[in-house]
Design a protein around this motif. Structure first.
Motif, PDB file in Angstrom:
ATOM      1  N   ARG A  12       0.828  -1.209   0.000  1.00  0.00           N
ATOM      2  CA  ARG A  12       0.000   0.000   0.000  1.00  0.00           C
ATOM      3  C   ARG A  12       0.859   1.253   0.000  1.00  0.00           C
ATOM      4  NH1 ARG A  12      -4.895  -1.241   4.236  1.00  0.00           N
ATOM      5  NH2 ARG A  12      -6.150  -2.305   2.691  1.00  0.00           N
ATOM      6  N   GLN A  13       1.877   1.236   0.860  1.00  0.00           N
ATOM      7  CA  GLN A  13       2.766   2.392   0.924  1.00  0.00           C
ATOM      8  C   GLN A  13       3.463   2.595  -0.411  1.00  0.00           C
ATOM      9  OE1 GLN A  13       3.068   4.750   3.195  1.00  0.00           O
ATOM     10  NE2 GLN A  13       1.338   3.710   4.136  1.00  0.00           N
ATOM     11  N   ILE A  58       0.889   4.141  -2.798  1.00  0.00           N
ATOM     12  CA  ILE A  58       0.624   5.552  -2.453  1.00  0.00           C
ATOM     13  C   ILE A  58       1.765   6.435  -2.972  1.00  0.00           C
ATOM     14  CG2 ILE A  58       0.572   7.160  -0.479  1.00  0.00           C
ATOM     15  CD1 ILE A  58      -1.119   4.958   0.984  1.00  0.00           C
ATOM     16  N   ARG A  96      -5.609   9.959  -0.412  1.00  0.00           N
ATOM     17  CA  ARG A  96      -4.921   8.766   0.079  1.00  0.00           C
ATOM     18  C   ARG A  96      -5.871   7.668   0.523  1.00  0.00           C
ATOM     19  NH1 ARG A  96       0.706   9.916   1.820  1.00  0.00           N
ATOM     20  NH2 ARG A  96       0.617   8.140   3.204  1.00  0.00           N
ATOM     21  N   ARG A 106      -4.935   4.073  -0.997  1.00  0.00           N
ATOM     22  CA  ARG A 106      -4.493   2.934  -0.189  1.00  0.00           C
ATOM     23  C   ARG A 106      -5.255   1.651  -0.550  1.00  0.00           C
ATOM     24  NH1 ARG A 106      -7.041   1.776   4.440  1.00  0.00           N
ATOM     25  NH2 ARG A 106      -5.111   1.326   5.547  1.00  0.00           N
TER      26      ARG A 106
END
Ligand SMILES: C[S@@+](CC[C@H](N)C(=O)[O-])C[C@H]1O[C@@H](n2cnc3c(N)ncnc32)[C@H](O)[C@@H]1O
Length: 261
Positions: A223-224, A227, A244, A248
């Motif tokens: 996910r990071q 993003i 965001r 995500r």
């Protein structure tokens, strides 16, 4: 009698394959659905499992929603109500009828048409879009797109009376190798334009480059990494919509204006 617009195609479908687009639809349109909202699922395929799922997802937000599954293949219409009843959903909440891009004489506020135009020619897209949008209730919307068989990769276009509004790309991040694979699942309007010099090719390229550059963030989870890839797309000047909380989930939505060239 209304002329049915379109032709029957392969009925491939699978449980839960439309979860990504349904999640987006629920967030984008769910809160504004009017009392007794009429929603159409166009081209539900060999059996209406994804229509039942759409109904259940919208029912959570708008308990009096009515969903109509429209299919151009009469044999699929004949068996759909029994399948839905076996899944525990009955009329009038969910009904089925024969219809095509003209929407069978209905005036819904929302249409989901997933994996329908994929089997048409690109030259047929504008006419299909115009027929669907022309049949909408005031302020209505169409969501038209494509996904892979298990629903891990998906993309869709949001259209309304003002034309196409946005493109969303969505992926299951835990199994995503590179966003470049999304190119195989673009909506019909875009899939043949994923070649150098076309905006959609540049967009997929920007997302893939952002994903590659964000590889170190994979330590903190995919996910990071996604993003950061979306942030790179935005920093490159793309009109990225939403924030965001959507990124995500493995989504990227861009304004259609960036793709219209
Ligand atoms: C590949 S299935 C998609 C099933 C489901 N929407 C999904 O994504 O899993 C496409 C279905 O759309 C139907 N179809 C094709 N053109 C149509 C049209 N103009 N109007 C209504 N249904 C159509 C076909 O008969 C087929 O059953």
């Amino acid at each position: 009698m209304t002329r049915i617009v379109g032709r029957p195609t392969r009925g491939t479908t699978a449980p839960n394959r439309l979860r990504r687009v349904d999640r987006w639809i629920a967030a984008r349109f769910g809160p504004a659905l009017p009392a007794g909202a009429l929603v159409v699922d166009l081209g539900y395929g060999a059996h209406p499992v994804t229509t039942v799922e759409l109904y259940r997802r919208l029912h959570k937000i708008r308990p009096d929603v009515r969903v109509v599954g429209l299919e151009i293949d009469a044999s699929r219409v004949a068996t759909a109500a029994a399948t839905a009843a076996a899944m525990g959903v009955q009329p009038p909440a969910l009904t089925f009828a024969r219809g095509g891009f003209e929407l069978g004489g209905l005036r819904p506020v929302l249409v989901r048409a997933m994996n329908v135009l994929r089997q048409y020619e690109e030259s047929e897209v504008d006419g299909a879009w115009a027929a669907m949008v022309g049949a909408l209730a005031p302020d209505g919307a169409v969501v038209e797109g494509t996904c892979d068989e298990p629903g891990r990769l998906a993309s869709w276009i949001h259209l309304d009376a003002g034309g196409p509004q946005s493109l969303t790309l969505a992926a299951r991040l835990s199994t995503l190798d590179s966003p470049a694979t999304l190119a195989e699942r673009l909506p019909k309007r875009l899939i043949h334009h994923n070649v150098p010099g076309h905006p959609v090719h540049d967009l997929v390229g920007a997302l893939s480059a952002g994903w590659a550059a964000a590889a170190p963030y994979a330590t903190f989870g995919t996910r990071q990494r996604w993003i950061h890839a979306v942030e790179a797309v935005r920093a490159a000047g793309w009109p990225v919509l939403s924030g965001r909380s959507r990124w995500r989930l493995g989504e990227l939505t861009v304004a259609w204006s960036a793709l219209a060239g």
